[in-house]
Write a protein that holds these residues in place. Sequence first.
Motif, mmCIF file in Angstrom:
data_model
loop_
_atom_site.group_PDB
_atom_site.id
_atom_site.type_symbol
_atom_site.label_atom_id
_atom_site.label_comp_id
_atom_site.label_asym_id
_atom_site.label_seq_id
_atom_site.Cartn_x
_atom_site.Cartn_y
_atom_site.Cartn_z
ATOM 1 N N PRO A 61 0.291 18.005 0.564
ATOM 2 C CA PRO A 61 0.603 19.320 -0.002
ATOM 3 C C PRO A 61 0.854 19.207 -1.510
ATOM 4 C CG PRO A 61 1.823 18.956 2.026
ATOM 5 C CD PRO A 61 1.170 17.650 1.686
ATOM 6 N N PRO A 62 0.301 20.113 -2.318
ATOM 7 C CA PRO A 62 0.466 20.032 -3.777
ATOM 8 C C PRO A 62 1.921 20.032 -4.226
ATOM 9 C CG PRO A 62 -1.240 21.609 -3.205
ATOM 10 C CD PRO A 62 -0.565 21.227 -1.919
ATOM 11 N N SER A 63 2.802 20.595 -3.402
ATOM 12 C CA SER A 63 4.223 20.674 -3.779
ATOM 13 C C SER A 63 4.986 19.398 -3.468
ATOM 14 C CB SER A 63 4.884 21.843 -3.051
ATOM 15 O OG SER A 63 4.803 21.655 -1.634
ATOM 16 N N SER A 64 4.310 18.362 -2.970
ATOM 17 C CA SER A 64 4.991 17.137 -2.537
ATOM 18 C C SER A 64 5.719 16.455 -3.693
ATOM 19 C CB SER A 64 3.975 16.157 -1.947
ATOM 20 O OG SER A 64 3.381 16.676 -0.782
ATOM 21 N N THR A 65 6.904 15.964 -3.388
ATOM 22 C CA THR A 65 7.674 15.119 -4.304
ATOM 23 C C THR A 65 8.232 13.961 -3.489
ATOM 24 O OG1 THR A 65 9.669 16.448 -3.927
ATOM 25 C CG2 THR A 65 8.324 17.022 -5.857
ATOM 26 N N THR A 66 8.614 12.873 -4.163
ATOM 27 C CA THR A 66 9.193 11.738 -3.445
ATOM 28 C C THR A 66 10.713 11.842 -3.449
ATOM 29 O OG1 THR A 66 9.505 10.197 -5.291
ATOM 30 C CG2 THR A 66 7.283 10.357 -4.346
ATOM 31 N N ALA A 69 0.830 -1.205 0.000
ATOM 32 C CA ALA A 69 0.000 0.000 0.000
ATOM 33 C C ALA A 69 0.866 1.257 0.000
ATOM 34 C CB ALA A 69 -0.931 0.001 1.212
ATOM 35 N N LYS A 70 1.969 1.248 0.761
ATOM 36 C CA LYS A 70 2.855 2.410 0.749
ATOM 37 C C LYS A 70 3.505 2.568 -0.619
ATOM 38 C CE LYS A 70 6.566 4.819 3.097
ATOM 39 N NZ LYS A 70 7.597 4.817 4.176
ATOM 40 N N SER A 71 3.839 1.449 -1.259
ATOM 41 C CA SER A 71 4.414 1.524 -2.602
ATOM 42 C C SER A 71 3.431 2.141 -3.580
ATOM 43 C CB SER A 71 4.832 0.134 -3.080
ATOM 44 O OG SER A 71 5.929 -0.337 -2.325
ATOM 45 N N MET A 72 2.145 1.850 -3.413
ATOM 46 C CA MET A 72 1.133 2.453 -4.280
ATOM 47 C C MET A 72 1.128 3.968 -4.140
ATOM 48 S SD MET A 72 -1.956 -0.302 -3.692
ATOM 49 C CE MET A 72 -3.185 0.662 -4.559
ATOM 50 N N PHE A 73 1.441 4.461 -2.953
ATOM 51 C CA PHE A 73 1.483 5.895 -2.710
ATOM 52 C C PHE A 73 2.784 6.532 -3.175
ATOM 53 C CE2 PHE A 73 2.897 9.087 0.543
ATOM 54 C CZ PHE A 73 2.177 10.154 0.034
ATOM 55 N N VAL A 74 3.896 5.794 -3.050
ATOM 56 C CA VAL A 74 5.219 6.379 -3.279
ATOM 57 C C VAL A 74 5.719 6.193 -4.714
ATOM 58 C CG1 VAL A 74 7.657 6.190 -2.655
ATOM 59 C CG2 VAL A 74 5.914 6.202 -0.868
ATOM 60 N N VAL A 75 5.564 4.988 -5.265
ATOM 61 C CA VAL A 75 6.254 4.662 -6.520
ATOM 62 C C VAL A 75 5.656 5.358 -7.745
ATOM 63 C CG1 VAL A 75 6.967 2.791 -8.053
ATOM 64 C CG2 VAL A 75 7.114 2.492 -5.567
ATOM 65 N N ALA A 103 9.327 12.143 -11.724
ATOM 66 C CA ALA A 103 10.701 12.256 -12.211
ATOM 67 C C ALA A 103 10.734 12.475 -13.719
ATOM 68 C CB ALA A 103 11.491 11.005 -11.841
ATOM 69 N N ILE A 104 9.816 11.846 -14.443
ATOM 70 C CA ILE A 104 9.773 12.005 -15.895
ATOM 71 C C ILE A 104 9.299 13.404 -16.276
ATOM 72 C CG2 ILE A 104 8.521 11.286 -17.981
ATOM 73 C CD1 ILE A 104 8.646 8.430 -16.897
ATOM 74 N N THR A 105 8.260 13.883 -15.608
ATOM 75 C CA THR A 105 7.644 15.162 -15.975
ATOM 76 C C THR A 105 8.261 16.357 -15.275
ATOM 77 O OG1 THR A 105 5.993 14.975 -14.209
ATOM 78 C CG2 THR A 105 5.435 14.003 -16.369
ATOM 79 N N PRO A 160 5.369 18.201 -9.397
ATOM 80 C CA PRO A 160 5.017 17.727 -8.052
ATOM 81 C C PRO A 160 3.667 17.019 -8.072
ATOM 82 C CG PRO A 160 4.549 20.057 -8.219
ATOM 83 C CD PRO A 160 5.214 19.663 -9.516
ATOM 84 N N LEU A 161 3.302 16.455 -6.942
ATOM 85 C CA LEU A 161 2.096 15.643 -6.845
ATOM 86 C C LEU A 161 0.836 16.407 -7.226
ATOM 87 C CD1 LEU A 161 0.817 12.953 -6.037
ATOM 88 C CD2 LEU A 161 0.824 13.737 -3.657
ATOM 89 N N GLY A 162 0.724 17.643 -6.776
ATOM 90 C CA GLY A 162 -0.471 18.420 -7.088
ATOM 91 C C GLY A 162 -0.690 18.595 -8.572
#
Length: 305
Positions: free
Chosen positions: A250-255, A184-190, A197-199, A202-204
């Motif tokens: 937060p919309p600015s989130s990145t992994t 489940a965490k991988s579904m959120f992170v990966v 990374a390609i684009t 950020p998440l938002g």
Amino acid sequence: MRFAVIGAGAVGSYFGARLIDAGHDVSFVARGATLQALRDKGLSIITEGRRDTVTVQATDDAANIGNVDYVISAVKATQVIDALEPAGALIGSDTAVITTQNGVDGPRLTASVVGREHTIPGVVKAYVAAREPGVTEFRGGPGSLEVAEWTNEPSDRVTALRKAFEDAGIGSPVPRDVWELLWAKSMFVVPPGGLGAITGLPLGELLSRQGLRRVLIDATTEIRDVAVARGVDMPYGIVADTVAFDEAQPPSSTTSMQRDIMSGRPSELDPQLGAIVRYGREAGVPTPLHELMYEVLKLRRNDAQ
């Protein structure tokens, strides 16, 4: 209890400091500038602007520590084997090594060195960031570390570990299935890590652009399908729940993987994206979006090198 923390980055520093505050005997295995900072200045945790510093025991040689009750493996997944192979002096007959890595490959990599009998899969739920060597900022989240035996069966050592965590202010509820938590965490992170990374977004932004949102949801579904094919009992509605959780960030989130790739640093591309592709092939489950992201990002990694 005696703990050793391998890797004094954000995760290892945060949990190690909490355990020290609770009176446990904690030693860090570190190197370079981090080791020097720990020796010279101690370990500082910043929470809501407040800075707390503790004196720590730190070394670059596990033999200086000897056998401990628990080892917290807090290095990146790409460093697990190299970090654990020279740390045999920490491992006694009853020592357990707790995994903390993002992705689903941390327990497998750990067990390949110390054996399943010494491996306790763990799932971190905390937003922490290293500000500089020896200084970590806690930015939110439950601040928890959920653990279980490989088989999810109860054991005295896991019960004692959970109590030590809880007494130190580290949430450690009993998971229904630790493998469900890892997947489940991988579904959120990966997926957001690879697509971000390609684009470069950020998440938002990934969620607000309809085309990218669909790709993100489909990639999240791929991970769920691989987990189910491997026998993991994923909850009904887990994809929708993951997207809802994404939207609450937060919309600015990145992994961390995304930031590492975009900065040209070594990343967890293989044990995160690559692991989904590999496990999908083993289970006979197509993962075309993860394969595409993985192959594209491997090219970027090769160009950076």
